[in-house]
Design an enzyme around this catalytic site. Sequence first.
Site, PDB file in Angstrom:
ATOM      1  N   LYS A  77      46.763  60.196  42.026  1.00 47.96           N
ATOM      2  CA  LYS A  77      48.177  60.302  41.621  1.00 47.96           C
ATOM      3  C   LYS A  77      48.581  61.697  41.140  1.00 47.96           C
ATOM      4  CE  LYS A  77      49.441  55.592  40.431  1.00 47.96           C
ATOM      5  NZ  LYS A  77      50.021  54.711  39.438  1.00 47.96           N
TER       6      LYS A  77
ATOM      7  N   ASP B 120      56.731  53.828  39.676  1.00 41.38           N
ATOM      8  CA  ASP B 120      56.055  53.046  38.631  1.00 41.38           C
ATOM      9  C   ASP B 120      56.958  52.895  37.409  1.00 41.38           C
ATOM     10  OD1 ASP B 120      53.608  52.210  39.609  1.00 41.38           O
ATOM     11  OD2 ASP B 120      52.632  54.131  39.185  1.00 41.38           O
TER      12      ASP B 120
END
Length: 505
Positions: free
Chosen positions: A279, A315
């Site tokens: 990420k 997210d």
Amino acid sequence: MICIPITATTQGAILADMTAAAKVADLVELRLDFARGYDLKALIESRPCPVIVTNRPVREGGKFEGPEAERLAVLQQAIALGAEYVDVELDSVETIRRGGRTQLIVSHHDFEKTPADLAEIHGHIVRSGADIAKVACMASDIRDTLRLFDLLRNTRHETIALCMGEAGAISRILGRKFRNFLTFASLRQGAESAPGQITADDLTSLYHYKQIGPDTAIYGVIANPVAHSMSPAILNAAFEAAGLDAVYLPMKVTGDVVAFVEAFKAIDVQGYSVTLPHKEAIIAAMDEVDGIVKATGALNTVVNRDGKLFGANTDVPGVMRALEEAIEFAEPQRAQRNGSVLAEKRVLLLGAGGAARALVYGLKERGAEVTIANRTHARAVKLADALGCAVIPLDRIAEVEADILINTTSVGMHQKIDATPAPRAALRPGMIVFDAVYNPPETRLLRDAQEVGCIPVSGIAWFVNQAALQFETWTHLPAPREVMDGALRKRLALNRQTRKPKRIN
Ligand code: NAP
């Protein structure tokens, strides 16, 4: 076409598996080198669909250990019996006499690597008189599959090209886009004839293999490990429900993720989901990123905008939406107010890892008051200092008066489903209790919360929301959230071997 290799060892089991395989496959491969004893004439006469007859020697990764003349005599007999296809290895092809309408698949296997001279090997196979050329090589890196796709794109000869191993698994699905003659899929888990083979059921119902064509758009999740990922189930279901010509693949990236992204530009991937451990590192491969990525240093979504890569974070909005919906459900009057319904809410947050960081960032942005507790207290202090929160030792959380309790630790996850990160004393009636854990969907914490009179919210809501936002970012269409929720629950239930608690939320 889908071909199921029959790896059973007895005549009866081979016949039974052939019959089962013919229901889902276009053809079956009789792997006679796996069999301990068989009557080839009876097998071919009772075949329920076209067959490939293969008798692979040990030197090419098979199980046949007897004399070469005996091995080749079986293939010759298969031709005499009228098998649709016979697979003969490149180094044996000259000893086989053609006959009838049997087509020769001339094959080369490399169980160690994807050789540098792949095109040359393929050229030898074509010149040997193969009706269908086959190369199957071990992938040590997912980028090896690109060479197989190149081969398929650059040949006009019927070709089967596959990368073996987990790193090569996408070749078994995506090869069809590049005109692979067929792919091999196992009848069931444990019946694979080569490493990395996926089940015929997954190939058809998860990846919708038969709908893949030259124009199919490619998406995928970049992760390591990736086998456990639920994203293919949920996003392929979404593409199917929206009637889009797209496939979403699990992409195991072990090395440099930036090099992977650069290399995969060759097949024009339209979007990626990104998860652990990539990420942060993937940000360097982006042409542009959104504000949340800049603020949190974490990216979970890549969009290909005409060749330029844009990085986003779904997210944070995904989990905020799950919480806001829970508050709006509990306090409909609050939803009418200006600003976020999370403003001034008192939140007790357990954990200080990646999930905690995303949540704390979103909560602070919306004006919530956050207190953090974590097993390693120093990590809680560090996160709290960075984002302006309070901290409390984990063993004192029952003292905190909170409107919302959030678990971002992995406590209660599958395998240890009876564990809970918070004692009942920390739960109050009317409190919203959100568990980031989504496997299982209903954790012990959520069951306790429901019994105490709290409003339980499963991590499923977060997972579905972040994936739904990815779908919307990629396609500009509304995401079929209910389909995605159902696909996730179905896949989790399939994978779960333990007890099923009652459904919450
Ligand atoms: P992470 O960065 O590894 O953080 C793990 C956290 O759990 C740390 O705070 C760690 O405490 C704590 N922890 C681990 N084992 C513990 C134990 N036995 N007792 C007490 N605390 C323990 O992981 P993450 O990425 O934040 O993910 C955490 C959870 O959130 C996972 O279950 C993940 O599946 C879930 N998640 C769900 C979604 C969703 O879409 N629903 C999204 C992201 C994450 P220490 O600091 O002391 O090690």
